[in-house]
Design a protein around this motif. Structure first.
Motif, mmCIF file in Angstrom:
data_model
loop_
_atom_site.group_PDB
_atom_site.id
_atom_site.type_symbol
_atom_site.label_atom_id
_atom_site.label_comp_id
_atom_site.label_asym_id
_atom_site.label_seq_id
_atom_site.Cartn_x
_atom_site.Cartn_y
_atom_site.Cartn_z
ATOM 1 N N ILE A 223 0.826 -1.206 0.000
ATOM 2 C CA ILE A 223 0.000 0.000 0.000
ATOM 3 C C ILE A 223 0.860 1.255 0.000
ATOM 4 C CG2 ILE A 223 -1.654 1.340 1.365
ATOM 5 C CD1 ILE A 223 -2.753 -1.394 2.343
ATOM 6 N N ALA A 224 1.932 1.247 0.801
ATOM 7 C CA ALA A 224 2.789 2.428 0.899
ATOM 8 C C ALA A 224 3.469 2.747 -0.423
ATOM 9 C CB ALA A 224 3.827 2.220 2.001
ATOM 10 N N VAL A 225 4.058 1.737 -1.049
ATOM 11 C CA VAL A 225 4.770 1.978 -2.315
ATOM 12 C C VAL A 225 3.792 2.413 -3.405
ATOM 13 C CG1 VAL A 225 6.128 0.890 -4.140
ATOM 14 C CG2 VAL A 225 6.630 0.378 -1.740
ATOM 15 N N ALA A 226 2.658 1.715 -3.514
ATOM 16 C CA ALA A 226 1.660 2.094 -4.520
ATOM 17 C C ALA A 226 1.103 3.480 -4.232
ATOM 18 C CB ALA A 226 0.528 1.067 -4.549
ATOM 19 N N GLY A 227 0.903 3.787 -2.943
ATOM 20 C CA GLY A 227 0.364 5.093 -2.570
ATOM 21 C C GLY A 227 1.278 6.236 -2.962
ATOM 22 N N VAL A 228 2.577 6.041 -2.825
ATOM 23 C CA VAL A 228 3.541 7.075 -3.234
ATOM 24 C C VAL A 228 3.427 7.339 -4.725
ATOM 25 C CG1 VAL A 228 5.988 7.607 -3.505
ATOM 26 C CG2 VAL A 228 5.149 6.671 -1.346
ATOM 27 N N PHE A 229 3.344 6.270 -5.504
ATOM 28 C CA PHE A 229 3.182 6.448 -6.945
ATOM 29 C C PHE A 229 1.842 7.113 -7.267
ATOM 30 C CE2 PHE A 229 6.574 3.242 -7.312
ATOM 31 C CZ PHE A 229 7.354 3.869 -8.274
ATOM 32 N N GLY A 230 0.805 6.794 -6.486
ATOM 33 C CA GLY A 230 -0.483 7.444 -6.685
ATOM 34 C C GLY A 230 -0.407 8.943 -6.479
ATOM 35 N N ASP A 231 0.314 9.353 -5.453
ATOM 36 C CA ASP A 231 0.496 10.777 -5.191
ATOM 37 C C ASP A 231 1.290 11.442 -6.305
ATOM 38 O OD1 ASP A 231 0.236 13.051 -3.290
ATOM 39 O OD2 ASP A 231 2.415 12.902 -3.230
ATOM 40 N N LEU A 232 2.318 10.751 -6.787
ATOM 41 C CA LEU A 232 3.136 11.306 -7.867
ATOM 42 C C LEU A 232 2.353 11.406 -9.173
ATOM 43 C CD1 LEU A 232 6.498 9.415 -7.198
ATOM 44 C CD2 LEU A 232 6.092 11.864 -6.920
ATOM 45 N N VAL A 233 1.531 10.411 -9.453
ATOM 46 C CA VAL A 233 0.734 10.435 -10.683
ATOM 47 C C VAL A 233 -0.235 11.605 -10.662
ATOM 48 C CG1 VAL A 233 -1.109 9.233 -11.929
ATOM 49 C CG2 VAL A 233 0.943 7.987 -11.239
ATOM 50 N N ALA A 262 -3.584 8.684 -3.114
ATOM 51 C CA ALA A 262 -2.787 7.510 -2.741
ATOM 52 C C ALA A 262 -3.673 6.288 -2.516
ATOM 53 C CB ALA A 262 -1.970 7.818 -1.484
ATOM 54 N N LEU A 263 -4.806 6.492 -1.859
ATOM 55 C CA LEU A 263 -5.735 5.392 -1.618
ATOM 56 C C LEU A 263 -6.251 4.825 -2.933
ATOM 57 C CD1 LEU A 263 -7.556 3.690 0.291
ATOM 58 C CD2 LEU A 263 -9.233 5.542 0.136
ATOM 59 N N ILE A 264 -6.682 5.702 -3.834
ATOM 60 C CA ILE A 264 -7.229 5.276 -5.123
ATOM 61 C C ILE A 264 -6.223 4.410 -5.880
ATOM 62 C CG2 ILE A 264 -7.877 6.130 -7.422
ATOM 63 C CD1 ILE A 264 -9.195 8.532 -5.951
ATOM 64 N N PHE A 265 -4.970 4.838 -5.887
ATOM 65 C CA PHE A 265 -3.946 4.127 -6.653
ATOM 66 C C PHE A 265 -3.523 2.833 -5.970
ATOM 67 C CE2 PHE A 265 -0.014 3.620 -9.078
ATOM 68 C CZ PHE A 265 -0.367 4.127 -10.316
ATOM 69 N N ALA A 266 -3.582 2.806 -4.634
ATOM 70 C CA ALA A 266 -3.109 1.630 -3.890
ATOM 71 C C ALA A 266 -4.094 0.475 -3.919
ATOM 72 C CB ALA A 266 -2.817 2.027 -2.440
#
Length: 278
Positions: A223-233, A262-266
């Motif tokens: 969740i943390a790694v995906a969430g970071v990418f979600g924020d960046l996207v 971040a939640l949406i992407f994770a």
């Protein structure tokens, strides 16, 4: 300047507390209040997404794909409960093709971009919200609904723990930029600190749910790694059109996408993780 900063800090803090109470309260109350919460996030997020699309010069449909997004959530939710058939998802095949047909009659300058943005909004926001509506519910014996709100709350808390850990570690120790082109304030130190907090909260939530410790510990990492990418996207989308915030619905935080990116992407990543290991 200090007064302005203090004002912004307290506005952000107060609205954050209200949002926390609202999210936790609606999630714990019942599966139907959770569905209402997720529908609100889906609708608000998709409308903000299409606002960004318009700033690129595209003119995608908004109401029609947003309705499809909510419909996807309803099918996932009630299908999981066995109250309707998952065959209803087949409706999306002709429904998506209707987007192409509609562009014939809209006579807009860039129909390809319009259709692409409309479908992208469904994939980017509606699909994760449909998965999140599916996760915590299950049909029990005798038509009883088995509802596990902490499945959703755990994911949300891990995302927020990652945000807090990344912010605190970034402010106090941040030296090396993580992705300066998109988000100059993010650092590798913050990234690592966020992951540590997320894994820790994941393990704590495993205790609350009486679930295997490492199951939620690894979920925290995913969740943390995906969430970071979600924020960046989301930052990439906003930066491409010169936006600071995706909206102004949440005082001090911005819009729905700013708060839940971040939640949406994770969600798709942790959903697949649970499919494989739960």
């Amino acid at each position: 300047m200090s007064r302005l900063l203090n004002h912004n800090f307290w506005v952000r803090t107060l609205s954050g507390v209200v949002l926390f109470i609202l999210v936790v309260g609606l999630t714990k109350a019942s599966p139907y209040t959770l569905l209402m919460l997720l529908a609100a996030i889906c609708i608000g997020g998709m409308l903000e997404f299409y606002k960004i699309a318009r700033l690129t010069g595209a003119e995608p449909l908004e109401t029609y794909p947003t309705i499809l997004g909510v419909l996807a959530m309803l099918i996932a939710f009630f299908g999981r409960l066995g109250q309707i058939s998952f065959a209803w998802f087949l409706i999306f095949i002709p429904a998506l093709f209707i987007l192409f047909v509609v562009e014939l009659y809209r006579k807009k300058k860039n129909p390809f971009a319009n259709v692409a943005w409309a479908i992208a909004g469904l994939i980017y926001i509606a699909v994760p919200m449909a998965l999140l509506a599916y996760i915590p519910v299950q049909a029990g014996t005798g038509g009883v609904i088995v509802y596990r709100p902490f499945m959703v709350l755990s994911i949300i808390f891990i995302v927020w723990a990652n945000d807090v850990g990344a912010y605190l570690c970034g402010v106090t120790m941040g030296r090396h930029k993580l992705f300066e082109r998109i988000s100059p304030k993010k650092s590798w130190e913050g990234f690592v600190g966020g992951i540590i907090c997320a894994v820790g909260v994941g393990m704590l939530m495993s205790h609350i749910q009486s679930s295997p410790l490492m199951l939620w510990g690894w979920a925290g990492l995913v969740i943390a790694v995906a969430g970071v990418f979600g924020d960046l996207v989301e930052s990439m989308f906003k930066r491409s059109v010169g936006l600071k915030d995706s909206g102004n619905l949440i005082p001090g935080h911005g819009g729905i996408l700013d708060r839940f990116d971040a939640l949406i992407f994770a969600v798709p990543f942790v959903f697949m993780y649970f499919v494989l290991f739960l």
